[in-house]
Design an enzyme around this catalytic site. Structure first.
Site, mmCIF file in Angstrom:
data_model
loop_
_atom_site.group_PDB
_atom_site.id
_atom_site.type_symbol
_atom_site.label_atom_id
_atom_site.label_comp_id
_atom_site.label_asym_id
_atom_site.label_seq_id
_atom_site.Cartn_x
_atom_site.Cartn_y
_atom_site.Cartn_z
ATOM 1 N N ARG A 72 -6.255 1.830 5.725
ATOM 2 C CA ARG A 72 -5.487 3.001 5.287
ATOM 3 C C ARG A 72 -6.297 4.268 5.506
ATOM 4 N NH1 ARG A 72 -2.911 3.105 -0.637
ATOM 5 N NH2 ARG A 72 -5.083 3.261 -1.350
ATOM 6 N N ASP B 265 -2.810 6.861 -11.705
ATOM 7 C CA ASP B 265 -3.768 6.396 -10.699
ATOM 8 C C ASP B 265 -3.132 6.304 -9.320
ATOM 9 O OD1 ASP B 265 -2.497 4.099 -12.203
ATOM 10 O OD2 ASP B 265 -3.324 2.985 -10.507
ATOM 11 N N ASN B 266 -1.820 6.501 -9.238
ATOM 12 C CA ASN B 266 -1.125 6.532 -7.958
ATOM 13 C C ASN B 266 -0.643 7.932 -7.610
ATOM 14 O OD1 ASN B 266 -1.451 3.761 -7.690
ATOM 15 N ND2 ASN B 266 0.522 3.288 -8.603
ATOM 16 N N ARG C 142 -9.213 -4.068 -5.179
ATOM 17 C CA ARG C 142 -9.044 -4.850 -3.948
ATOM 18 C C ARG C 142 -9.131 -3.958 -2.713
ATOM 19 N NH1 ARG C 142 -2.934 -5.748 -2.347
ATOM 20 N NH2 ARG C 142 -1.958 -3.952 -3.325
ATOM 21 N N ASP D 16 -7.965 -12.084 -6.969
ATOM 22 C CA ASP D 16 -8.720 -12.490 -5.785
ATOM 23 C C ASP D 16 -9.090 -11.290 -4.912
ATOM 24 O OD1 ASP D 16 -6.287 -11.820 -4.654
ATOM 25 O OD2 ASP D 16 -5.753 -13.873 -4.092
ATOM 26 N N GLY D 17 -8.591 -10.115 -5.271
ATOM 27 C CA GLY D 17 -8.915 -8.928 -4.491
ATOM 28 C C GLY D 17 -8.263 -8.884 -3.119
ATOM 29 N N ASP E 188 0.013 4.587 -2.178
ATOM 30 C CA ASP E 188 0.316 3.291 -2.810
ATOM 31 C C ASP E 188 1.791 2.914 -2.693
ATOM 32 O OD1 ASP E 188 -2.250 2.521 -3.448
ATOM 33 O OD2 ASP E 188 -2.253 3.591 -5.335
ATOM 34 N N ARG F 186 -7.667 10.629 -7.252
ATOM 35 C CA ARG F 186 -6.399 10.592 -7.969
ATOM 36 C C ARG F 186 -6.521 11.355 -9.286
ATOM 37 N NH1 ARG F 186 -4.774 5.081 -6.165
ATOM 38 N NH2 ARG F 186 -6.343 4.448 -4.662
#
Length: 482
Positions: free
Chosen positions: A175, A247-248, A91, A124-125, A257, A182
């Protein structure tokens, strides 16, 4: 004046298996809610131009700026200990990179900009407005606290509703990051056995973030050092990331995140706020150990680049990983030593720090206010049984007398500089988000303004933001917002 963004997109020049090119999905009725003018200036962007209707269309994803090359990045990751070979930007889209006024390369990304090739089935992204504003509030608070972090440039309302159990207003966040690479980016290619891509990614990261590194082991060592410092800084302000998946975990060493994150009020070391962390994996006290686990996954992903002799590669990686415990312990001690007004290392400091934290936990003391009150001499008032603090204070005062500048005024100045008076307390953040969902941004802008000066004693009209929550105000769960 039209918006001009001097893009220089190095990641887009990598092989196409690193990403998927696509444009954002337009929204119905974008409205600019928040703009970070100071950050815009750092990036060399005209803040006034960012507020024009044409610029808002870009910040919402309804238009693509000249020079932008929107990418959904590919990555994998361990989520709560389970490996997902494909995650990626489900997203979010990297619009491109700029070189800021200090010569540092920065990513510009949209979050909540619609479905991508990496979106999960049924996604829905999009992003609800609440999590967009939460990230804006907390990431900018982290910046003011001096903790490496991604930043928030703008928050836009979409004029659409998203369904997260119920219909909520939608939002898009712009952002800013040193990069969005990552640990999971390395895992993505390692899981595919794509050694060529791993080498390309390693070379790119070294050139971008660690130019002093001479190879793969140096990169591992440098990432370990940055991450150890980062988690120690989190611990020093009572921050709980809430979803420390690989992944964070940013290779650059930034906090990234801000989903189910929060700051401790009453000091309880095993505090968990995340609604999805059912077993306390990412509790406050577990964060240094979880980071070690994440870094071990990074080391594992790098093994194919450490030579044909796998056993020798493993031994080298393990030797480098063995540096982490001392590094994180040293960084943690440095952070908390400063919080006690101490300027040099002495044997026994770690024991002194640990003793205070144990007494705070037993005494139901507020984390932020107790440390801040060390400067004013009324920290004991934050304990259920003040005599417990008195017993510790005697040892602390004795230790302070051995400092180069032991005078009360110098100590108080050091304490105020190391211990914030104000943090984004979870109940205040939730109150601001609730008001914003009803169209009232005043609590959000008030909170952001106060959090920009965390080490100053707030004026009387902002003093309420320093108060711990009452039992009725206390929030025990936060949500990721996906």
């Amino acid at each position: 004046m039209p918006l001009e963004i001097p893009f220089d997109n190095s990641y887009a020049r990598l092989p196409e298996r690193f990403f998927v090119r696509q444009s954002p999905v337009p929204v119905k009725a974008p409205e600019l809610l928040l703009l970070n003018r100071g950050l815009a200036a750092e990036l060399g962007l005209d803040a006034d131009a960012l507020q024009t209707p044409d610029a808002v269309q870009i910040l919402a994803g309804n238009a693509v700026a000249a020079g932008s090359d929107p990418l959904a990045l590919a990555y994998a990751g361990h989520q709560f200990g389970g490996f997902s070979p494909v995650l990626g930007d489900g997203r979010a889209l990297l619009l491109g990179e700029v070189v800021d006024r200090q010569g540092k390369r920065r990513d510009i990304q949209l979050k909540g900009s619609g479905r991508t090739a990496f979106s999960r089935p049924g996604s829905d992204g999009r992003a609800p407005l609440g999590p967009v504003l939460r990230e804006f509030i907390v990431s900018e608070a982290m910046e003011a606290l001096g903790i490496p972090t991604t930043r928030s440039l703008a928050a836009v309302a979409t004029g659409e509703r998203v369904i997260r159990g119920q219909a909520e207003p939608g939002g898009v966040l712009t952002r800013i990051a040193a990069s969005h690479i990552r640990i999971g980016t390395f895992q993505y290619f390692a899981a595919r056995g794509d050694t060529e891509a791993l080498q390309i990614l390693t070379d790119h990261v070294i050139a971008r973030h660690f130019p002093e590194a001479s190879g793969t082991l140096d990169l591992l060592d440098a990432v370990i050092a940055r991450q150890a410092q980062l988690v120690a800084q989190w611990m020093g302000v009572g921050f709980i990331h809430g979803v420390m998946n690989t992944d964070n975990t940013s290779i650059s060493g930034e906090t990234i995140d801000f989903g189910p994150c929060a700051f401790i009020d009453t000091f309880v070391p095993n505090t968990v706020y995340s609604s999805i962390d059912h077993h306390g994996r990412y509790s406050y006290q577990n964060q240094p150990d979880i980071l070690a686990w994440n870094l071990a996954q990074f080391a594992t992903a790098l093994l194919p680049l450490m030579g044909a002799d796998r056993e020798a590669a493993i031994a080298s990686a393990q030797a480098t990983m063995e540096l982490y415990p001392d590094r994180v312990r040293g960084a943690w001690c440095d952070v908390f030593r400063r919080k006690l007004g101490l300027t040099r290392d002495e044997e026994g400091d770690e024991r002194l720090i640990g003793d205070l934290l144990s007494r705070m936990a037993a005494g139901q003391a507020d984390f932020t206010n107790t440390f801040r009150a060390l400067a004013t001499g009324n920290a004991r008032d934050h304990f259920v049984q003040p005599e417990s603090f008195d017993q510790w204070e005697e040892n602390w005062r004795s230790r302070l007398r051995r400092e180069p500048e032991p005078g009360a005024e110098a100590v108080a100045e050091r304490l105020r500089a190391a211990n914030p008076a104000i943090i984004p307390r979870n109940h205040r953040v939730e109150q601001a988000l609730s008001a914003a969902s009803d169209g009232d941004l005043a609590p959000t802008t008030r909170l952001i303004g106060a959090l920009s000066r965390p080490f100053e004693d707030p004026p009387a009209d902002l003093e309420d933001l320093t108060h711990p929550p009452t039992d009725d105000e206390r929030v025990y769960r936060t949500f990721c917002g996906t």
